[in-house]
Write an enzyme that holds these catalytic residues in place. Sequence first.
Site, PDB file in Angstrom:
ATOM      1  N   LYS A 235      -2.505   5.832 -19.161  1.00 27.19           N
ATOM      2  CA  LYS A 235      -2.932   5.066 -20.328  1.00 27.19           C
ATOM      3  C   LYS A 235      -4.135   5.737 -20.999  1.00 27.19           C
ATOM      4  CE  LYS A 235      -1.439   0.578 -18.338  1.00 27.19           C
ATOM      5  NZ  LYS A 235      -1.918  -0.806 -18.034  1.00 27.19           N
TER       6      LYS A 235
ATOM      7  N   PHE B 116      -3.806 -12.502 -23.394  1.00 26.16           N
ATOM      8  CA  PHE B 116      -4.341 -11.139 -23.494  1.00 26.16           C
ATOM      9  C   PHE B 116      -3.374 -10.169 -24.187  1.00 26.16           C
ATOM     10  CE2 PHE B 116      -2.519 -11.821 -19.230  1.00 26.16           C
ATOM     11  CZ  PHE B 116      -1.557 -10.816 -19.170  1.00 26.16           C
TER      12      PHE B 116
ATOM     13  N   ARG C 102       4.038   2.302  -7.167  1.00 30.18           N
ATOM     14  CA  ARG C 102       3.233   1.079  -7.318  1.00 30.18           C
ATOM     15  C   ARG C 102       2.220   0.932  -6.190  1.00 30.18           C
ATOM     16  NH1 ARG C 102       4.337  -2.463 -11.646  1.00 30.18           N
ATOM     17  NH2 ARG C 102       3.011  -4.031 -10.713  1.00 30.18           N
TER      18      ARG C 102
ATOM     19  N   THR D 228      -2.505  -4.908 -10.160  1.00 31.54           N
ATOM     20  CA  THR D 228      -2.744  -4.942 -11.607  1.00 31.54           C
ATOM     21  C   THR D 228      -4.226  -5.130 -11.925  1.00 31.54           C
ATOM     22  OG1 THR D 228      -0.564  -5.970 -11.843  1.00 31.54           O
ATOM     23  CG2 THR D 228      -2.058  -6.121 -13.737  1.00 31.54           C
TER      24      THR D 228
ATOM     25  N   ARG E 195      -5.787   2.502  -9.279  1.00 26.67           N
ATOM     26  CA  ARG E 195      -6.450   1.470 -10.095  1.00 26.67           C
ATOM     27  C   ARG E 195      -7.755   1.006  -9.451  1.00 26.67           C
ATOM     28  NH1 ARG E 195      -1.058  -2.073 -11.647  1.00 26.67           N
ATOM     29  NH2 ARG E 195      -0.546  -1.005 -13.602  1.00 26.67           N
TER      30      ARG E 195
ATOM     31  N   ASN F 237      -6.558  -0.371 -16.372  1.00 31.64           N
ATOM     32  CA  ASN F 237      -6.176   0.095 -15.032  1.00 31.64           C
ATOM     33  C   ASN F 237      -5.513   1.466 -15.019  1.00 31.64           C
ATOM     34  OD1 ASN F 237      -3.838  -0.789 -16.180  1.00 31.64           O
ATOM     35  ND2 ASN F 237      -3.594  -2.572 -14.848  1.00 31.64           N
TER      36      ASN F 237
ATOM     37  N   HIS G  27       0.327   2.926 -15.931  1.00 27.42           N
ATOM     38  CA  HIS G  27       1.430   1.966 -15.910  1.00 27.42           C
ATOM     39  C   HIS G  27       2.487   2.478 -14.943  1.00 27.42           C
ATOM     40  CE1 HIS G  27       4.755  -0.618 -17.180  1.00 27.42           C
ATOM     41  NE2 HIS G  27       5.496   0.486 -17.130  1.00 27.42           N
TER      42      HIS G  27
HETATM   43  P1  IDP Z   1       1.465  -4.151 -14.176  1.00 23.50           P
HETATM   44  O1  IDP Z   1       0.937  -3.132 -15.162  1.00 23.50           O
HETATM   45  O2  IDP Z   1       0.762  -4.088 -12.855  1.00 23.50           O
HETATM   46  O3  IDP Z   1       2.974  -4.118 -14.036  1.00 23.50           O
HETATM   47  P2  IDP Z   1       1.772  -6.460 -15.951  1.00 23.50           P
HETATM   48  O4  IDP Z   1       1.760  -7.889 -15.517  1.00 23.50           O
HETATM   49  O5  IDP Z   1       3.077  -5.866 -16.374  1.00 23.50           O
HETATM   50  O6  IDP Z   1       1.098  -5.599 -14.764  1.00 23.50           O
HETATM   51  O7  IDP Z   1       0.721  -6.340 -17.133  1.00 23.50           O
HETATM   52  C1  IDP Z   1       0.703  -5.238 -17.987  1.00 23.50           C
HETATM   53  C2  IDP Z   1      -0.734  -4.826 -18.248  1.00 23.50           C
HETATM   54  O8  IDP Z   1      -1.444  -5.870 -18.919  1.00 23.50           O
HETATM   55  C3  IDP Z   1      -1.553  -4.568 -16.976  1.00 23.50           C
HETATM   56  O9  IDP Z   1      -1.365  -3.270 -16.454  1.00 23.50           O
HETATM   57  C4  IDP Z   1      -2.966  -4.794 -17.470  1.00 23.50           C
HETATM   58  O10 IDP Z   1      -3.459  -3.654 -18.188  1.00 23.50           O
HETATM   59  C5  IDP Z   1      -2.782  -5.944 -18.451  1.00 23.50           C
HETATM   60  N1  IDP Z   1      -2.961  -7.260 -17.806  1.00 23.50           N
HETATM   61  C6  IDP Z   1      -2.081  -7.908 -16.992  1.00 23.50           C
HETATM   62  N2  IDP Z   1      -2.533  -9.103 -16.604  1.00 23.50           N
HETATM   63  C7  IDP Z   1      -3.748  -9.244 -17.192  1.00 23.50           C
HETATM   64  C8  IDP Z   1      -4.729 -10.303 -17.169  1.00 23.50           C
HETATM   65  O11 IDP Z   1      -4.580 -11.356 -16.537  1.00 23.50           O
HETATM   66  N3  IDP Z   1      -5.876 -10.069 -17.892  1.00 23.50           N
HETATM   67  C9  IDP Z   1      -6.082  -8.926 -18.598  1.00 23.50           C
HETATM   68  N4  IDP Z   1      -5.179  -7.923 -18.652  1.00 23.50           N
HETATM   69  C10 IDP Z   1      -4.024  -8.070 -17.952  1.00 23.50           C
HETATM   70 MG    MG Z   2       4.459  -4.495 -15.502  1.00 20.89          MG
END
Ligand code: IDP
Ligand code: MG
Length: 167
Positions: free
Chosen positions: A10, A58, A91, A97, A108, A122, A125
């Site tokens: 990212k 968000f 992962r 996350t 991360r 983080n 992706h």
């Molecule tokens: P992942 O990237 O671990 O699969 P996802 O739920 O798909 O997690 O969320 C996508 C991205 O959105 C995350 O990588 C993170 O950057 C952001 N994100 C997810 N949940 C939150 C939250 O509760 N607060 C702020 N940002 C979040």
């Molecule tokens: Mg995801």
Amino acid sequence: MEQAALILIKPDGLKKSLTGNILTRLSETKLEIVAAKMARVSRQLAEEHYKHLKDKPFFPEIIRYIQGELHNRHKVLALIYWGEDAIAKCRELAGATNPEEAEPTSIRGSYGRITTAGVYENVIHVSSNIEEAEREIKLWFQPGEVIVNLYPTKEVVKKEVKAKEWT
Ligand code: IDP
Ligand code: MG
């Protein structure tokens, strides 16, 4: 089972010069990289990529984040890792996350942060399951950009498509 995973470094990962570190960490998986490119992230691509999060508070911020608006880096490095249990392996190395909850030695956990606006920055992706991986890979890559045949393709004749060539 052999499978493919979409990885994005990212904009924060790029801005912090973490590409080498992240790729080194991912090489521990012994998976094969079958596609890689720098990609600009249009609003449409960003919204499609994160469409499962459309209703989250968000959502607008993560769209700005993945488009590089928060880091003045309007690109990501997109890769496809392929091999045995690719998604779980990547992962696991990426970590949770929320970077504060991620294993400290994970990617991360090592490099992520939560912004004052509450965005989980983080740095990477990773596709979350096989279905999402296929959806995401088809969104980010054309078949000709991938050096193995991951999914069925069809041949089409394209007429009068404007394209750039080297002069
Ligand atoms: P992942 O990237 O671990 O699969 P996802 O739920 O798909 O997690 O969320 C996508 C991205 O959105 C995350 O990588 C993170 O950057 C952001 N994100 C997810 N949940 C939150 C939250 O509760 N607060 C702020 N940002 C979040
Ligand atoms: Mg995801």
